[in-house]
Design a protein around this motif. Structure first.
Motif, mmCIF file in Angstrom:
data_model
loop_
_atom_site.group_PDB
_atom_site.id
_atom_site.type_symbol
_atom_site.label_atom_id
_atom_site.label_comp_id
_atom_site.label_asym_id
_atom_site.label_seq_id
_atom_site.Cartn_x
_atom_site.Cartn_y
_atom_site.Cartn_z
ATOM 1 N N SER A 78 -75.116 5.645 -3.888
ATOM 2 C CA SER A 78 -76.101 5.218 -2.888
ATOM 3 C C SER A 78 -75.601 5.499 -1.474
ATOM 4 O O SER A 78 -76.391 5.849 -0.585
ATOM 5 N N LEU A 79 -74.313 5.363 -1.253
ATOM 6 C CA LEU A 79 -73.769 5.544 0.088
ATOM 7 C C LEU A 79 -73.818 7.008 0.521
ATOM 8 O O LEU A 79 -74.000 7.302 1.710
ATOM 9 N N ASP A 82 -77.285 7.498 1.630
ATOM 10 C CA ASP A 82 -77.569 6.775 2.876
ATOM 11 C C ASP A 82 -76.686 7.211 4.036
ATOM 12 O O ASP A 82 -76.707 6.588 5.099
ATOM 13 N N LYS A 85 -78.057 7.313 7.676
ATOM 14 C CA LYS A 85 -78.311 5.990 8.251
ATOM 15 C C LYS A 85 -77.002 5.333 8.690
ATOM 16 O O LYS A 85 -76.929 4.708 9.756
ATOM 17 N N TRP A 98 -79.927 -4.400 4.163
ATOM 18 C CA TRP A 98 -79.700 -4.277 2.711
ATOM 19 C C TRP A 98 -80.856 -3.548 2.042
ATOM 20 O O TRP A 98 -80.661 -2.605 1.278
ATOM 21 N N HIS A 101 -81.282 0.461 1.957
ATOM 22 C CA HIS A 101 -80.397 1.344 1.202
ATOM 23 C C HIS A 101 -81.126 1.931 -0.003
ATOM 24 O O HIS A 101 -82.184 1.451 -0.419
ATOM 25 N N ASP A 102 -80.528 2.954 -0.593
ATOM 26 C CA ASP A 102 -81.047 3.531 -1.830
ATOM 27 C C ASP A 102 -80.928 2.524 -2.966
ATOM 28 O O ASP A 102 -80.020 1.685 -2.979
ATOM 29 N N LEU A 105 -77.744 1.194 -4.823
ATOM 30 C CA LEU A 105 -76.906 0.100 -4.334
ATOM 31 C C LEU A 105 -77.243 -1.192 -5.062
ATOM 32 O O LEU A 105 -76.347 -1.928 -5.486
ATOM 33 N N VAL A 277 -71.516 -1.384 3.742
ATOM 34 C CA VAL A 277 -72.637 -2.226 3.315
ATOM 35 C C VAL A 277 -72.685 -3.564 4.055
ATOM 36 O O VAL A 277 -73.702 -3.917 4.666
#
Length: 327
Positions: A78-79, A82, A85, A98, A101-102, A105, A277
């Protein structure tokens, strides 16, 4: 499914046997060589066979093991998605919410934290509260429990299944996670007489009017440090808890009190998660950005600033610290 196929085979396996069992292309045996080079699996050149050690399977295959780590790799996916962003947040200091995020996550967080909750929540964390009195009440006459920042509802559902005489309420400000939690509760056979999930934040979740009718137990699982207003969340919990006997349980990541004492493998993982996160989540709400390694002094200060007079560490694991607060 490659790790699981190796584990299920029950003995050293060739690349052809693995691809036959997984319906994959044998030429991608390069993956096996990569895993052997990294030490995740072993290679016997005399038989041309590969083995997944049982200890490694605990981290890579067994989803009920506290060492299971696949969720962490899904979070990492996910990171990467993202990254733009997060890069912008580094430049502006504004953060990333929160819910922005994709979805990997949210799913990865559930997979990563669930095994530790399954291993510890009912067996040791709740029994440590109020010298065992909370557990006794949950089992006997039943309590009203609010789980704040419940996400996909793992912690809420585990408690509801363990204590059928009690009523559980899960609250989270992420609507998609609440919908997931509702569906999971239905799959587990838990009706709304046992468990209810609602979209709400830590400072506006439904309360029960009057001290005598407040929640008996309010829980925060790995979320207080992420919030935009953790002191406000503590103050609101004080308003919502039954007095004087109500209990707050706060589960946070294990952290020592100084940076130098957190420079270890766990600190490496936690500081990374915090950077990508936790800090962005709090900053997106103009919060104090406590971070995943806030430590006991910071959490104590937040809780006491919210109005609680009693705060203590009740138990811990290598990955978590459990705190108790009382009015």
């Amino acid at each position: 499914g490659l790790y699981k196929a190796m584990y299920d085979f029950g003995k050293p396996i060739t690349s052809q046997e693995l691809t036959n069992n997984t319906r994959t292309s044998e030429r991608y045996r390069e993956w096996l060589a990569n895993q052997a080079a990294g030490g995740y699996i072993t290679y016997d050149s005399s038989s041309n066979r590969y083995t997944l050690p049982i200890e490694h399977a605990e981290a890579l295959v067994n989803e009920t093991s506290p060492a299971y780590s696949a969720g962490g790799f899904q979070i990492l996916m996910s990171l990467y998605k993202d990254a733009p962003k997060i890069l912008e947040a580094f430049k502006t200091g504004k953060g990333v919410a929160w819910g922005d995020h994709d979805k990997d996550l949210f799913e990865g967080t559930e997979r990563l934290f669930k095994p530790a909750y399954e291993a510890n929540l009912v067996s040791s964390w709740i029994p440590a509260l109020d010298n065992g009195n909370v557990e006794k009440a949950l089992k006997k006459d039943g309590l009203k429990v609010a789980d704040i920042g419940c996400g996909h509802g793992v912690s809420t559902i585990l408690m509801a299944k363990a204590y059928p005489n009690s009523k559980f309420y899960g609250f989270d400000n992420h609507a998609e996670s609440i919908e997931h939690a509702r569906n999971k509760a239905k799959q587990e056979g838990l009706g709304e007489d046992r468990i209810t999930f609602k979209v709400a934040s830590s400072t506006d979740f439904p309360t029960v009017t009057g001290d005598a009718n407040g929640y008996d137990l309010i829980t925060f699982f790995d979320c207080l440090h992420d919030m935009g207003d953790p002191e406000g969340a503590a103050a609101y919990a004080l308003k919502a808890i039954k007095k004087p006997e109500g209990t707050i349980m706060i589960v946070e990541g294990f952290a020592n009190d100084t940076v130098q004492d957190n420079l270890n493998p766990l600190g490496r993982l936690s500081y990374a998660a915090s950077t990508m996160v936790c800090i962005p989540a709090s900053l997106s709400q103009n919060g104090p950005a406590l971070g995943a390694l806030a430590g006991e002094p910071s959490i104590s200060q937040v809780v006491k600033s919210g109005g609680f007079r009693r705060f203590r560490r009740v138990t811990q694991t290598w990955f978590n610290i459990v705190y108790e607060a009382k009015p």
